[in-house]
Design an enzyme around this catalytic site. Structure first.
Site, PDB file in Angstrom:
ATOM      1  N   GLY A  10       0.708  -1.156   0.082  1.00 27.99           N
ATOM      2  CA  GLY A  10       0.020  -0.181   0.079  1.00 27.99           C
ATOM      3  C   GLY A  10       0.847   1.433  -0.039  1.00 27.99           C
ATOM      4  O   GLY A  10       1.953   1.231  -0.685  1.00 27.99           O
ATOM      5  N   CYS A  11       0.668   2.467   0.498  1.00 28.98           N
ATOM      6  CA  CYS A  11       1.233   3.483   0.545  1.00 28.98           C
ATOM      7  C   CYS A  11       2.280   3.316   1.295  1.00 28.98           C
ATOM      8  O   CYS A  11       2.385   3.099   2.265  1.00 28.98           O
ATOM      9  CB  CYS A  11       0.210   4.518   1.597  1.00 28.98           C
ATOM     10  SG  CYS A  11       1.013   6.292   1.711  1.00 28.98           S
TER      11      CYS A  11
END
Length: 157
Positions: A10-11
């Site tokens: 993810g981020c």
């Protein structure tokens, strides 16, 4: 002697911060990997057309922290059953991925993934891809230590 491990979960802001807290991790750098565009920018990667994932390249001392421990940390910091999404972020750049740097890392990652899948911890199968590490492109400087620079502890408020 240090080694390198590369993870997408993810981020990259939160992933980088989490790995920095692991004793034996010497450095954690946000960047892009797994795609076809050379020298992508954040703007490029956000189009979801470069094939790159947001990743963190972890430099670690294997005498102080094992690759297995890094994998355990990776599994705990995101939902590995989600394909191309983590929390509010969606697109292939947010995919769950382990980019391996050696046959040993590949075998260890596959064993770890299979054990987690068999554990029953998740209702859905693990979607994490395990592929050979390619070129790592360091993200722009403003992405490095992003949460630390802002006094934040999490990406999602």
């Amino acid at each position: 002697m240090s080694e390198i491990a590369t993870f997408g979960a993810g981020c990259f802001w939160g992933i980088e911060a989490n790995f920095r807290r692991v004793p034996g991790v010497l450095d954690a750098v946000s960047g892009y990997s797994g795609g076809h565009m050379e020298n992508p920018s954040y703007k490029d990667v956000c189009t979801d057309e470069t094939g790159h994932a947001e990743v963190v390249q972890v430099t670690f001392d294997p005498a102080k922290v094992s690759y297995e421990k890094l994998l355990d940390t990776f599994w705990q910091m995101h939902d590995p059953t989600q394909m191309n999404r983590q929390g509010p972020d969606y697109g292939s750049q947010y995919r769950s991925a382990i980019f391996v740097h050696s046959p040993e890392q590949e075998a260890t990652a596959k064993k770890s993934k299979a054990a987690l899948d068999a554990s029953g911890k998740f209702r859905r199968p693990i979607a994490t891809e395990i592929t050979a590490a390619g070129t790592f492109y360091r993200a722009e400087e403003y992405h490095q230590r992003y949460l630390e620079k802002r006094g934040a502890t999490s990406c999602h408020i």
